[in-house]
Design an enzyme around this catalytic site. Structure first.
Site, PDB file in Angstrom:
ATOM      1  N   ASP A  82      62.222  47.184  50.644  1.00  0.00           N
ATOM      2  CA  ASP A  82      63.610  47.400  50.257  1.00  0.00           C
ATOM      3  C   ASP A  82      64.402  46.240  50.854  1.00  0.00           C
ATOM      4  O   ASP A  82      64.711  46.237  52.041  1.00  0.00           O
ATOM      5  CB  ASP A  82      64.112  48.744  50.786  1.00  0.00           C
ATOM      6  CG  ASP A  82      65.556  49.016  50.401  1.00  0.00           C
ATOM      7  OD1 ASP A  82      66.020  48.500  49.364  1.00  0.00           O
ATOM      8  OD2 ASP A  82      66.233  49.749  51.147  1.00  0.00           O
ATOM      9  N   GLU A  94      62.077  46.407  45.586  1.00  0.00           N
ATOM     10  CA  GLU A  94      63.199  46.930  44.806  1.00  0.00           C
ATOM     11  C   GLU A  94      63.888  45.769  44.112  1.00  0.00           C
ATOM     12  O   GLU A  94      64.196  44.756  44.735  1.00  0.00           O
ATOM     13  CB  GLU A  94      64.179  47.665  45.716  1.00  0.00           C
ATOM     14  CG  GLU A  94      65.299  48.338  44.955  1.00  0.00           C
ATOM     15  CD  GLU A  94      66.224  49.102  45.864  1.00  0.00           C
ATOM     16  OE1 GLU A  94      65.857  50.211  46.292  1.00  0.00           O
ATOM     17  OE2 GLU A  94      67.310  48.578  46.162  1.00  0.00           O
ATOM     18  N   ASP A 137      67.496  54.436  56.236  1.00  0.00           N
ATOM     19  CA  ASP A 137      67.345  54.581  54.785  1.00  0.00           C
ATOM     20  C   ASP A 137      66.483  53.484  54.174  1.00  0.00           C
ATOM     21  O   ASP A 137      65.714  53.748  53.248  1.00  0.00           O
ATOM     22  CB  ASP A 137      68.716  54.561  54.093  1.00  0.00           C
ATOM     23  CG  ASP A 137      69.523  55.814  54.387  1.00  0.00           C
ATOM     24  OD1 ASP A 137      68.921  56.842  54.763  1.00  0.00           O
ATOM     25  OD2 ASP A 137      70.748  55.769  54.226  1.00  0.00           O
TER      26      ASP A 137
END
Length: 161
Positions: free
Chosen positions: A8, A68, A141
């Site tokens: 990410d 991502e 996250d």
């Protein structure tokens, strides 16, 4: 046994998730977040991300890397440019080791793991946690998102075999 690394990307924090297994059978997993300092120059921050990715890829020897895909927030177009640069060095690291690298849009990742392309970060994290049979939330996250991407790669990789 298949090893997949999910990434990410972010300039301040890049999440890294590693899963090993076959299909829905996860044998091991790990996650971390690479941090860079806002006080450092952009080239130094990119170099840090690139160097750490190289180390991780060399140590883990993954079969695949999932990153991502870049997205644009109309309110912050410059952040997409920075994100593109981060993605570039991550893609370069994967290429260095000749690892297949796939980019997945965030909505597609959410759709695959939650069944809802508009799922919240909390819903996505809960789905990742459930797949890994964890009781505690995965923090931060970025690490949870990276683990989700790695899980998607593992499922897709084994389905293609």
């Amino acid at each position: 046994m298949t090893t997949v690394i999910g990434v990410d990307p972010g300039l301040a924090e890049t999440g890294i998730g590693i899963v090993q297994g076959k299909g829905f059978q996860i044998n091991r997993f790990a996650f971390d977040t690479l941090h860079t300092s806002a006080g450092s120059s952009l080239p130094d921050r990119l170099h840090r991300i690139y160097s750490r990715c190289l180390e991780i890829l060399e140590n883990q020897k993954p079969d695949m890397m999932i990153i991502e895909d870049i997205f644009l927030l109309e309110k912050y177009p410059k952040s997409a440019i920075s994100l593109g640069k981060v993605c570039g060095v991550i893609l370069l690291a994967g290429s260095f080791f000749k690892i297949p690298v796939y980019e997945i849009p965030v909505r597609e990742a959410k759709q695959i793991l939650t069944g809802n392309g508009n799922a919240s970060k909390m819903q996505f994290e809960r789905s990742v946690r459930n797949m890994l049979q964890l009781s505690q939330p995965i923090k931060p996250d970025h690490a949870s998102d990276a683990l989700g991407l790695a899980l998607i790669g593992l499922l897709r990789y084994d389905l293609k075999r």
